[in-house]
Design a protein around this motif. Structure first.
Motif, short mmCIF file in Angstrom:
data_model
loop_
_atom_site.label_atom_id
_atom_site.label_comp_id
_atom_site.label_asym_id
_atom_site.label_seq_id
_atom_site.Cartn_x
_atom_site.Cartn_y
_atom_site.Cartn_z
N LEU A 215 -1.12 8.11 6.56
CA LEU A 215 -2.28 6.62 5.48
C LEU A 215 -2.49 5.35 5.83
CD1 LEU A 215 -0.49 9.18 4.42
CD2 LEU A 215 -0.48 8.12 2.08
N LYS A 216 -3.44 4.99 5.59
CA LYS A 216 -3.84 4.03 6.07
C LYS A 216 -3.65 2.75 4.95
CE LYS A 216 -7.34 5.28 9.69
NZ LYS A 216 -9.04 5.09 10.50
N ALA A 217 -3.12 1.80 5.15
CA ALA A 217 -3.43 0.28 4.10
C ALA A 217 -3.66 0.31 3.24
CB ALA A 217 -2.63 -0.29 4.71
N GLY A 218 -4.22 0.05 1.87
CA GLY A 218 -5.90 -0.58 1.06
C GLY A 218 -5.06 -1.46 1.56
N ARG A 219 -5.99 -2.84 0.55
CA ARG A 219 -6.02 -4.53 -0.09
C ARG A 219 -4.76 -4.42 -0.88
NH1 ARG A 219 -12.45 -6.20 1.22
NH2 ARG A 219 -12.80 -5.79 3.51
N GLY A 220 -4.76 -5.48 -0.75
CA GLY A 220 -3.96 -6.16 -1.92
C GLY A 220 -2.53 -5.53 -1.68
N GLU A 221 -1.69 -6.28 -2.93
CA GLU A 221 0.00 -5.43 -3.13
C GLU A 221 0.14 -4.99 -3.44
OE1 GLU A 221 1.61 -8.47 -5.78
OE2 GLU A 221 1.41 -10.22 -4.68
N SER A 222 -0.98 -3.84 -3.95
CA SER A 222 -0.56 -2.17 -4.20
C SER A 222 -0.36 -1.03 -3.19
CB SER A 222 -2.02 -1.81 -4.81
OG SER A 222 -3.08 -0.89 -3.92
N ARG A 223 -1.12 -1.34 -2.01
CA ARG A 223 -1.06 -0.99 -0.58
C ARG A 223 -1.47 0.60 -0.75
NH1 ARG A 223 5.02 0.13 1.83
NH2 ARG A 223 5.45 0.57 -0.17
N ARG A 224 -2.25 0.98 -1.91
CA ARG A 224 -2.64 2.12 -1.97
C ARG A 224 -3.81 2.57 -1.09
NH1 ARG A 224 -4.24 1.80 -8.47
NH2 ARG A 224 -2.52 2.39 -9.55
N PRO A 225 -3.12 3.39 -0.51
CA PRO A 225 -4.10 4.08 1.13
C PRO A 225 -5.66 4.55 0.45
CG PRO A 225 -2.99 5.97 -0.33
CD PRO A 225 -2.45 5.02 -0.96
N ARG A 226 -6.30 4.26 2.06
CA ARG A 226 -7.72 4.09 1.52
C ARG A 226 -8.59 4.81 2.69
NH1 ARG A 226 -10.91 0.35 -1.01
NH2 ARG A 226 -9.55 -1.13 -2.53
N GLY A 227 -7.37 6.10 3.59
CA GLY A 227 -7.91 6.80 4.46
C GLY A 227 -6.24 7.59 4.45
N PHE A 228 -6.92 8.24 5.72
CA PHE A 228 -5.76 9.30 6.54
C PHE A 228 -6.01 9.23 7.81
CE2 PHE A 228 -6.69 10.70 2.44
CZ PHE A 228 -6.18 10.43 1.82
N ASP A 229 -5.50 9.06 8.85
CA ASP A 229 -5.55 9.86 10.37
C ASP A 229 -5.02 10.93 10.06
OD1 ASP A 229 -6.39 7.74 11.15
OD2 ASP A 229 -5.12 6.90 11.82
N VAL A 230 -5.65 12.30 10.44
CA VAL A 230 -5.39 13.83 10.10
C VAL A 230 -4.96 13.93 12.00
CG1 VAL A 230 -5.56 15.89 9.42
CG2 VAL A 230 -6.31 13.79 8.57
N LEU A 231 -3.25 14.92 11.74
CA LEU A 231 -3.57 15.30 12.99
C LEU A 231 -2.95 16.88 13.01
CD1 LEU A 231 -0.49 13.01 14.77
CD2 LEU A 231 -3.11 12.79 14.33
#
Length: 564
Positions: free
Chosen positions: A545-561
């Motif tokens: 899970l790629k980190a989003g901005r801000g303190e929420s750390r909500r993901p903004r995308g994924f690396d799928v293996l």
């Protein structure tokens, strides 16, 4: 059956040149092979120790080797003769997939970018993702629900106009039953009092719509007698993360009542009959969460002051009456203080999926672990406590229950917990990803710390890793490699007990807890993977899970293996 006949017919050719030393060597090889085919893996292993003749037969028969590998990996072949794959191909596929996970040897890699993700759920190659976008110029939010195929990497947006509904949405799905459950909470307002300018919220209405996953939520499910399941509260539902779980014909939800706290409701979603409606008042003990053990049993996590315990209940999905269930077993959990840990949740992976033509075997129904996550009330930034228990342990303990009467069997922690559980510290993921996607069958994925001895929980370093609680393959191979811990992989087999010392009741006392459930730890070290907020997985995919901005750390995308 056909594969067994083929294997037996080729027995003379396959076993040419094997040792003839042994008391059974005069018997026809194909007859011995037919007898051995009906044995369990443990019995086959014992047979290899009887004489060199049986040792050679077991190790040179593809059919027996495949049966042994199925047992060791915790799978069962459900395709039988309906699969086009030969026994050799099935054995190669099984061992190749097992080796790929132990070494993290992925075959494909892709990247998906989405707006800030609020809620995620993954199972059987499908990712359900709720995204949040802030629409200028004001602070208005736009909520969307995506269905992503991890096989084709295609993204489908739900076609309904869901902006209003998604304000209070919770969802779940079951690929094997083509079931999508989309739940919404509505509030009815009471402004009848003209003398009071305040508007009082008095009623919450939950609606769980039953649709097909293949139609992207646009078609009602044909097996459901009702398009939606309804539930009303005489008080508001607090704005917390609701959860929905599915086990065959059973559908359960954990909903928050403003006055009664968490409520657990279970339906037979096919008939629309509500089987269980339980809250803390009805149960006389605060409820927090539940998991399905089977189509007939559930396990609850409850806490009364410093008394934390699991409780197993039976229910009948074919009944038409409400709350016709009973408590079978109560398992005490370790003393965590009276008010140190006040938030508890449970997780397990999806139930058994259907076999496909390409993959004829599936995980056995008892190949699951359950996790209990406890979060501190005095230190919200501190790692959570994660207790892991295997399905086999609960099933074994259930055999000691009163099956004919109505008494609940109670087992203290010291009599079952230390040998059947393992405790870790877990770095919690972002909001909306606390219960889904990090448990799959007998594996966990995340950032954990396992104590190596007695000490405070603040002294352990956290590492991203996969924890595998099916240790049969590692125990079998380590027995033939002079006890070494590394087994055809990059991890370590952990057998010894560990003890953690917890500071509870605002530091007034220390509680030491020792646990010893064996597991295999695989560190996640993948070059150039961008992740700051954790991992998800199913049987064939690992998502960073790629980190989003801000303190929420909500993901903004994924690396799928993708693993083969």
């Amino acid at each position: 059956m056909e594969s067994s006949r083929t294997s037996i017919a080729q027995a003379e050719k396959t076993f040419t040149g094997i040792s003839q030393i042994g008391t059974l060597s005069p018997f026809p090889t194909e007859i011995i092979l037919l007898i051995l085919t009906g044995l369990t893996y443990k019995d086959l292993l014992n047979c290899t120790k009887v004489c060199k003749f049986l040792h050679d037969i077991v190790n040179r028969s593809l059919q027996l080797r495949y049966a042994a590998e199925l047992y060791a990996e915790g799978f069962e072949d459900v395709a039988g003769m309906h699969s086009d794959l030969s026994v050799r191909d099935r054995l190669n596929l099984l061992t190749r997939r097992a080796r790929a996970w132990r070494t993290l040897s992925w075959q494909k890699r892709a990247t998906i970018t989405l707006p800030s993700s609020d809620s995620l759920q993954i199972a059987n190659g499908v990712l359900l993702c709720k995204t949040v976008e802030f629409v200028p110029p004001g602070p208005q939010r736009r909520l969307s629900l995506h269905q992503l195929s991890l096989v084709t990497m295609s993204d489908q947006l739900f076609k309904d106009d869901l902006e209003e509904e998604l304000v209070g949405v919770y969802q779940s799905f079951d690929v094997s039953q083509d079931l999508l459950v989309l739940g919404n909470v509505y509030h009815r307002w009471d402004d009848a009092d003209d003398d009071d300018d305040d508007v009082d919220l008095i009623v919450s209405r939950h609606r769980l719509r039953l649709s097909t996953l293949s139609s992207n939520g646009s078609s009602p499910h044909p097996d459901a007698s009702h398009e939606a399941l309804l539930l009303s509260f005489d008080a508001p539902s607090l704005e917390t993360e609701f959860s929905v779980r599915i086990a065959g014909p059973l559908l359960g939800a954990v909903l928050e009542h403003a006055a009664r706290g968490p409520c657990i409701v279970i339906w037979n979603w096919k008939t629309g009959v509500m089987l269980l409606n339980m809250d803390s008042i009805l149960n006389s003990t605060p409820l927090y969460d539940f998991c399905f053990l089977s189509h007939h049993r559930i396990v609850l996590i409850c806490c009364a002051l410093s008394d934390l315990f699991l409780e197993v209940w039976s229910l009948d999905p074919d009944l038409s009456s409400l709350n016709h269930s009973r408590s079978l077993l109560r398992l005490s959990l370790p003393d965590l203080g009276s008010d140190t840990y006040t938030s508890f949740s449970m997780s397990h992976g999806p139930f058994q999926p259907d076999a496909t033509q390409d993959i004829p075997f599936v995980k056995c129904s008892d190949g699951r672990v359950y996790t209990i996550v406890a979060q501190r009330s005095d230190e919200w930034s501190a790692p959570a406590l994660c207790i892991v228990v295997h399905h086999d342990a609960i099933s074994s303990l259930l055999q000691s229950t009163d099956s004919t009467g109505f008494n609940t069997t109670m087992i203290p922690w010291d009599e079952w917990g230390p040998r059947n559980t393992r405790i870790f510290l877990r770095d919690m993921p972002p909001r909306g990803n606390t219960t889904n996607g990090w448990v799959c069958n007998e594996r966990l994925v995340g950032t954990f710390s396992a104590p190596s001895g007695v000490g405070g929980e603040d002294y352990f370093s956290m590492h991203s890793q996969i924890l595998d609680f099916n240790v049969r393959p590692y125990l079998r191979r380590s027995a033939t490699t002079s006890g070494t811990a590394s087994v055809h992989g990059r991890g370590q087999l952990i057998m010894e007990p560990t003890t953690i010392a917890l500071s509870v009741d605002y530091g007034s006392r220390i509680v030491e807890v020792t646990t010893s459930l064996p597991y295999y730890s695989i560190p996640i070290k993948i070059q150039d993977i961008e992740q700051n907020v954790g991992f998800l997985m199913d049987e064939q995919h690992l998502l960073g899970l790629k980190a989003g901005r801000g303190e929420s750390r909500r993901p903004r995308g994924f690396d799928v293996l993708t693993f083969e």
